[in-house]
Design a protein around this motif. Structure first.
Motif, PDB file in Angstrom:
ATOM      1  N   ARG A  58     -73.945 -19.572 -48.013  1.00 46.46           N
ATOM      2  CA  ARG A  58     -73.857 -18.375 -48.854  1.00 46.46           C
ATOM      3  C   ARG A  58     -72.689 -18.482 -49.826  1.00 46.46           C
ATOM      4  NH1 ARG A  58     -72.086 -12.825 -49.147  1.00 46.46           N
ATOM      5  NH2 ARG A  58     -73.891 -11.425 -49.264  1.00 46.46           N
ATOM      6  N   GLU A  59     -71.537 -18.853 -49.289  1.00 39.74           N
ATOM      7  CA  GLU A  59     -70.345 -18.955 -50.114  1.00 39.74           C
ATOM      8  C   GLU A  59     -70.514 -20.026 -51.192  1.00 39.74           C
ATOM      9  OE1 GLU A  59     -68.128 -16.685 -49.767  1.00 39.74           O
ATOM     10  OE2 GLU A  59     -66.873 -17.487 -51.372  1.00 39.74           O
ATOM     11  N   CYS A  60     -71.147 -21.113 -50.831  1.00 42.06           N
ATOM     12  CA  CYS A  60     -71.388 -22.206 -51.775  1.00 42.06           C
ATOM     13  C   CYS A  60     -72.285 -21.732 -52.922  1.00 42.06           C
ATOM     14  CB  CYS A  60     -72.015 -23.382 -51.036  1.00 42.06           C
ATOM     15  SG  CYS A  60     -72.360 -24.789 -52.086  1.00 42.06           S
ATOM     16  N   ILE A  61     -73.321 -20.992 -52.578  1.00 36.77           N
ATOM     17  CA  ILE A  61     -74.250 -20.513 -53.600  1.00 36.77           C
ATOM     18  C   ILE A  61     -73.565 -19.517 -54.527  1.00 36.77           C
ATOM     19  CG2 ILE A  61     -76.355 -19.143 -53.944  1.00 36.77           C
ATOM     20  CD1 ILE A  61     -77.378 -20.454 -51.312  1.00 36.77           C
ATOM     21  N   ILE A  62     -72.759 -18.639 -53.950  1.00 38.21           N
ATOM     22  CA  ILE A  62     -72.035 -17.669 -54.781  1.00 38.21           C
ATOM     23  C   ILE A  62     -71.121 -18.398 -55.746  1.00 38.21           C
ATOM     24  CG2 ILE A  62     -70.269 -15.858 -54.734  1.00 38.21           C
ATOM     25  CD1 ILE A  62     -71.526 -14.927 -52.058  1.00 38.21           C
ATOM     26  N   GLU A  63     -70.420 -19.397 -55.254  1.00 37.04           N
ATOM     27  CA  GLU A  63     -69.531 -20.185 -56.104  1.00 37.04           C
ATOM     28  C   GLU A  63     -70.315 -20.864 -57.227  1.00 37.04           C
ATOM     29  OE1 GLU A  63     -66.340 -20.327 -56.053  1.00 37.04           O
ATOM     30  OE2 GLU A  63     -65.849 -22.091 -57.242  1.00 37.04           O
ATOM     31  N   MET A  64     -71.440 -21.462 -56.885  1.00 39.29           N
ATOM     32  CA  MET A  64     -72.276 -22.129 -57.893  1.00 39.29           C
ATOM     33  C   MET A  64     -72.730 -21.134 -58.959  1.00 39.29           C
ATOM     34  SD  MET A  64     -74.843 -24.587 -55.728  1.00 39.29           S
ATOM     35  CE  MET A  64     -75.696 -25.224 -57.151  1.00 39.29           C
ATOM     36  N   ALA A  65     -73.184 -19.975 -58.497  1.00 40.49           N
ATOM     37  CA  ALA A  65     -73.734 -18.984 -59.427  1.00 40.49           C
ATOM     38  C   ALA A  65     -72.664 -18.419 -60.357  1.00 40.49           C
ATOM     39  CB  ALA A  65     -74.391 -17.857 -58.643  1.00 40.49           C
ATOM     40  N   LEU A  66     -71.492 -18.211 -59.835  1.00 41.75           N
ATOM     41  CA  LEU A  66     -70.440 -17.579 -60.642  1.00 41.75           C
ATOM     42  C   LEU A  66     -69.755 -18.560 -61.598  1.00 41.75           C
ATOM     43  CD1 LEU A  66     -68.773 -15.149 -58.058  1.00 41.75           C
ATOM     44  CD2 LEU A  66     -70.372 -14.599 -59.894  1.00 41.75           C
ATOM     45  N   ILE A  96     -76.918 -10.932 -51.496  1.00 40.70           N
ATOM     46  CA  ILE A  96     -76.467 -12.072 -52.294  1.00 40.70           C
ATOM     47  C   ILE A  96     -77.029 -12.006 -53.719  1.00 40.70           C
ATOM     48  CG2 ILE A  96     -78.352 -13.652 -51.699  1.00 40.70           C
ATOM     49  CD1 ILE A  96     -76.297 -15.908 -51.587  1.00 40.70           C
ATOM     50  N   ALA A  97     -78.124 -11.303 -53.886  1.00 35.88           N
ATOM     51  CA  ALA A  97     -78.754 -11.236 -55.215  1.00 35.88           C
ATOM     52  C   ALA A  97     -77.874 -10.538 -56.253  1.00 35.88           C
ATOM     53  CB  ALA A  97     -80.100 -10.545 -55.122  1.00 35.88           C
ATOM     54  N   ASP A  98     -76.812  -9.872 -55.809  1.00 33.91           N
ATOM     55  CA  ASP A  98     -75.885  -9.298 -56.782  1.00 33.91           C
ATOM     56  C   ASP A  98     -75.294 -10.383 -57.673  1.00 33.91           C
ATOM     57  OD1 ASP A  98     -75.131  -6.986 -54.318  1.00 33.91           O
ATOM     58  OD2 ASP A  98     -75.622  -6.369 -56.360  1.00 33.91           O
ATOM     59  N   VAL A  99     -75.198 -11.595 -57.145  1.00 34.68           N
ATOM     60  CA  VAL A  99     -74.619 -12.681 -57.922  1.00 34.68           C
ATOM     61  C   VAL A  99     -75.595 -13.179 -58.988  1.00 34.68           C
ATOM     62  CG1 VAL A  99     -75.343 -14.750 -56.634  1.00 34.68           C
ATOM     63  CG2 VAL A  99     -73.046 -14.612 -57.580  1.00 34.68           C
ATOM     64  N   GLY A 100     -76.846 -12.729 -58.869  1.00 37.44           N
ATOM     65  CA  GLY A 100     -77.844 -13.129 -59.849  1.00 37.44           C
ATOM     66  C   GLY A 100     -77.617 -12.567 -61.231  1.00 37.44           C
ATOM     67  N   GLU A 101     -76.856 -11.476 -61.307  1.00 36.62           N
ATOM     68  CA  GLU A 101     -76.665 -10.844 -62.619  1.00 36.62           C
ATOM     69  C   GLU A 101     -75.884 -11.725 -63.592  1.00 36.62           C
ATOM     70  OE1 GLU A 101     -75.605  -6.555 -64.584  1.00 36.62           O
ATOM     71  OE2 GLU A 101     -74.479  -7.082 -62.763  1.00 36.62           O
ATOM     72  N   PRO A 102     -74.652 -12.153 -63.234  1.00 43.69           N
ATOM     73  CA  PRO A 102     -73.949 -13.013 -64.186  1.00 43.69           C
ATOM     74  C   PRO A 102     -74.671 -14.332 -64.429  1.00 43.69           C
ATOM     75  CG  PRO A 102     -72.712 -12.812 -62.124  1.00 43.69           C
ATOM     76  CD  PRO A 102     -73.805 -11.815 -62.085  1.00 43.69           C
ATOM     77  N   LEU A 103     -75.396 -14.818 -63.434  1.00 42.53           N
ATOM     78  CA  LEU A 103     -76.158 -16.055 -63.601  1.00 42.53           C
ATOM     79  C   LEU A 103     -77.274 -15.859 -64.629  1.00 42.53           C
ATOM     80  CD1 LEU A 103     -76.484 -18.946 -62.478  1.00 42.53           C
ATOM     81  CD2 LEU A 103     -78.036 -18.006 -60.764  1.00 42.53           C
ATOM     82  N   ALA A 104     -77.976 -14.750 -64.517  1.00 39.32           N
ATOM     83  CA  ALA A 104     -79.067 -14.459 -65.452  1.00 39.32           C
ATOM     84  C   ALA A 104     -78.522 -14.206 -66.855  1.00 39.32           C
ATOM     85  CB  ALA A 104     -79.862 -13.250 -64.970  1.00 39.32           C
ATOM     86  N   HIS A 164     -70.344  -8.204 -50.194  1.00 38.18           N
ATOM     87  CA  HIS A 164     -70.629  -8.270 -51.630  1.00 38.18           C
ATOM     88  C   HIS A 164     -70.063  -9.544 -52.267  1.00 38.18           C
ATOM     89  CE1 HIS A 164     -71.430  -7.069 -55.683  1.00 38.18           C
ATOM     90  NE2 HIS A 164     -72.086  -6.036 -55.204  1.00 38.18           N
ATOM     91  N   PRO A 165     -70.880 -10.214 -53.078  1.00 37.17           N
ATOM     92  CA  PRO A 165     -70.411 -11.457 -53.720  1.00 37.17           C
ATOM     93  C   PRO A 165     -69.230 -11.262 -54.656  1.00 37.17           C
ATOM     94  CG  PRO A 165     -72.800 -11.290 -53.858  1.00 37.17           C
ATOM     95  CD  PRO A 165     -72.306  -9.979 -53.338  1.00 37.17           C
ATOM     96  N   PHE A 166     -69.008 -10.036 -55.101  1.00 34.31           N
ATOM     97  CA  PHE A 166     -67.892  -9.821 -56.024  1.00 34.31           C
ATOM     98  C   PHE A 166     -66.614  -9.426 -55.301  1.00 34.31           C
ATOM     99  CE2 PHE A 166     -70.803 -10.777 -58.989  1.00 34.31           C
ATOM    100  CZ  PHE A 166     -71.581  -9.779 -59.560  1.00 34.31           C
TER     101      PHE A 166
END
Lengths: 70, 208
Positions: free
Chosen positions: A9-17, A45-53, B135-137
């Motif tokens: 999870r942490e890895c994916i968040i890092e990648m996405a951000l 985790i889909a919250d991180v999809g916003e800056p990625l999108a 939360h991811p943030f």
């Protein structure tokens, strides 16, 4: 959450951000999609999809403008 | 008064989400003192990897997989806060992701109780705790909180001031505040702010 899942999870968040180029964005999207499919209970985790999108939209806009200028 | 389709068990429609955003907008405008740039347009996106998305134009997009009655309220408040954020544009956002996402998410947490009360919406407190904890943030919120404490600023006034400040000016705005502190407090505040800025700009996690 199990440790392995938490690390993934942490890895994916890092990648996405931090995804900047289109290959990085595609890779992050792939991992995010796989994770959400495998862990439907962790939809947060889909919250991180916003800056990625938003970053994808920006690069697509750049590409469209370049094509128009060419 | 807000309605909730939870009892029906069906996902929300675009119209229903639009109606909920129409209820949230005036409340957030009142609480933030800012005008929203939302044009009333909502798009439900199929197979999106995001819960909500606030493009740099005037619409709001919601991922159709994430419209469960209980959890979508925090997403709607989050996106409407982006719509209220001062000078929200592509260049400034991409260079300062954490300065925007951290501020908006922290304000979502701070303002939602008032909004839920006024709209008579009930969201399970256990769900809210889970959403907040995971939360991811949180990486952004953590460093913003370090800065807030170092500046001895009040919550949520600190975040409301940041929302009212153009994204690219938020660091400078807080630096000016830090430099006005006494010598003893100033050094710590400037250090906290410099460390935070590494995380808040471009989303990178170095330094944690």
């Amino acid at each position: 959450m199990k440790t392995q899942q938490a690390e993934e999870r942490e890895c994916i968040i890092e990648m996405a951000l931090t995804a900047n180029t289109m290959p990085e964005i595609v890779a992050a999207e792939h991992r995010l999609r796989e994770y959400i499919t495998a862990h439907p209970e962790d939809r947060n985790i889909a919250d991180v999809g916003e800056p990625l999108a938003l970053r994808r939209m920006g690069l697509e806009e750049d590409a469209a403008l370049s094509e128009k200028a060419a | 008064m807000a309605t909730d389709d939870n009892s029906a068990g069906f996902p929300a429609t675009q119209e229903q989400i639009g109606a909920e955003l129409e209820q949230i907008r005036p409340l957030l405008e009142e609480l933030t003192g800012l005008r929203s740039n939302w044009n009333g347009s909502v798009v439900l996106v199929e197979n999106a990897l995001f819960k909500g998305l606030k493009p740099y134009g005037c619409d709001i997009r919601i991922g159709n997989r994430f419209v469960e009655p209980q959890e979508r309220w925090t997403t709607l408040i989050h996106e409407m806060l982006h719509a209220c954020s001062a000078v929200y544009n592509r260049v400034d956002f991409e260079q300062n992701v954490g300065w925007e996402e951290g501020v908006v998410e922290r304000l979502q947490c701070a303002l939602r109780t008032e909004i839920f009360t006024r709209l008579t919406v009930h969201v399970d407190s256990g769900l809210l705790l889970q959403l907040d904890t995971e939360h991811p943030f949180n990486r952004y919120i953590a460093v913003l909180e370090q800065v807030r404490v170092a500046l001895e600023a009040e919550d949520p006034a600190f975040y409301l001031e940041l929302l009212r400040t153009p994204i690219k000016e938020r660091y400078g705005f807080l630096l000016a505040r830090a430099l006005q502190l006494s010598a003893v407090r100033r050094a710590g505040a400037v250090r906290a702010l410099s460390s935070a800025n590494v995380i808040l700009q471009r989303g990178r996690r170095e330094g944690l």
